[in-house]
Motif scaffolding. Structure first.
Motif, PDB file in Angstrom:
ATOM      1  N   ALA A  10       0.885  -1.175  -0.074  1.00 23.64           N
ATOM      2  CA  ALA A  10      -0.066   0.157   0.019  1.00 23.64           C
ATOM      3  C   ALA A  10       0.813   1.471  -0.035  1.00 23.64           C
ATOM      4  N   GLU A  11       2.094   1.189   0.592  1.00 22.74           N
ATOM      5  CA  GLU A  11       2.985   2.293   0.556  1.00 22.74           C
ATOM      6  C   GLU A  11       3.496   2.567  -0.743  1.00 22.74           C
ATOM      7  N   PHE A  12       3.704   1.611  -1.577  1.00 18.05           N
ATOM      8  CA  PHE A  12       4.283   1.770  -2.966  1.00 18.05           C
ATOM      9  C   PHE A  12       3.171   2.467  -3.600  1.00 18.05           C
ATOM     10  N   LYS A  13       1.926   1.940  -3.589  1.00 17.14           N
ATOM     11  CA  LYS A  13       0.841   2.409  -4.086  1.00 17.14           C
ATOM     12  C   LYS A  13       0.679   4.048  -4.060  1.00 17.14           C
ATOM     13  N   ALA A  14       0.651   4.129  -2.675  1.00 13.73           N
ATOM     14  CA  ALA A  14       0.482   5.445  -2.032  1.00 13.73           C
ATOM     15  C   ALA A  14       1.581   6.477  -2.618  1.00 13.73           C
ATOM     16  N   LYS A  15       2.737   6.058  -2.880  1.00 14.29           N
ATOM     17  CA  LYS A  15       3.695   6.908  -3.636  1.00 14.29           C
ATOM     18  C   LYS A  15       3.550   7.158  -5.120  1.00 14.29           C
ATOM     19  N   VAL A  16       3.122   6.009  -5.875  1.00  9.76           N
ATOM     20  CA  VAL A  16       3.226   6.127  -7.309  1.00  9.76           C
ATOM     21  C   VAL A  16       1.783   6.782  -7.617  1.00  9.76           C
ATOM     22  N   ALA A  17       0.551   6.612  -6.940  1.00  7.66           N
ATOM     23  CA  ALA A  17      -0.639   7.166  -7.434  1.00  7.66           C
ATOM     24  C   ALA A  17      -0.482   8.876  -7.501  1.00  7.66           C
ATOM     25  N   PRO A  18      -0.137   9.279  -6.466  1.00  4.31           N
ATOM     26  CA  PRO A  18       0.064  10.952  -6.711  1.00  4.31           C
ATOM     27  C   PRO A  18       0.941  11.412  -7.696  1.00  4.31           C
ATOM     28  N   GLU A  19       1.928  10.601  -8.019  1.00 10.55           N
ATOM     29  CA  GLU A  19       2.807  11.069  -9.122  1.00 10.55           C
ATOM     30  C   GLU A  19       1.865  10.817 -10.338  1.00 10.55           C
ATOM     31  N   ALA A  20       1.294   9.980 -10.710  1.00  7.20           N
ATOM     32  CA  ALA A  20       0.275   9.751 -11.884  1.00  7.20           C
ATOM     33  C   ALA A  20      -0.532  11.067 -11.762  1.00  7.20           C
ATOM     34  N   VAL A  21      -1.328  11.373 -10.649  1.00  6.43           N
ATOM     35  CA  VAL A  21      -2.204  12.664 -10.485  1.00  6.43           C
ATOM     36  C   VAL A  21      -1.549  13.855 -10.812  1.00  6.43           C
ATOM     37  N   ARG A  22      -0.415  14.058 -10.502  1.00  6.68           N
ATOM     38  CA  ARG A  22       0.263  15.254 -10.622  1.00  6.68           C
ATOM     39  C   ARG A  22       0.506  15.428 -12.152  1.00  6.68           C
ATOM     40  N   GLY A  23       0.871  14.293 -13.067  1.00  6.21           N
ATOM     41  CA  GLY A  23       0.795  14.452 -14.361  1.00  6.21           C
ATOM     42  C   GLY A  23       2.211  14.862 -14.731  1.00  6.21           C
TER      43      GLY A  23
END
Length: 72
Positions: A10-23
């Motif tokens: 979950a920590e990995f997902k929480a790190k990657v998902a915001p990067e995707a949102v920022r674009g």
């Protein structure tokens, strides 16, 4: 030949998902860099955007005028 599925925390997902949102990078660039499928990052991004309001809310529910009159 069998392929072993990669499990991510979950920590990995929480790190990657915001990067995707920022674009700042495309989902394909992130997927290549993090060694996961682009579809997974897309799902994590979607989940983050759908759940963020509930996570950041204070739990109070706004009542409409009809709810107030029902209590009287």
């Amino acid at each position: 030949m069998t392929v072993k599925r990669k499990r991510v925390s979950a920590e990995f997902k929480a790190k990657v998902a915001p990067e995707a949102v920022r674009g700042e990078r495309t989902i394909n660039e992130l997927a290549s860099r993090q060694e996961v499928h682009p579809g997974q990052i897309g799902q994590w991004k979607k989940q983050l955007l759908e759940r963020a309001p509930g996570l950041l809310g204070d739990g109070r529910v706004k009542r409409g005028p009809e709810d107030r009159t029902a209590q009287l």
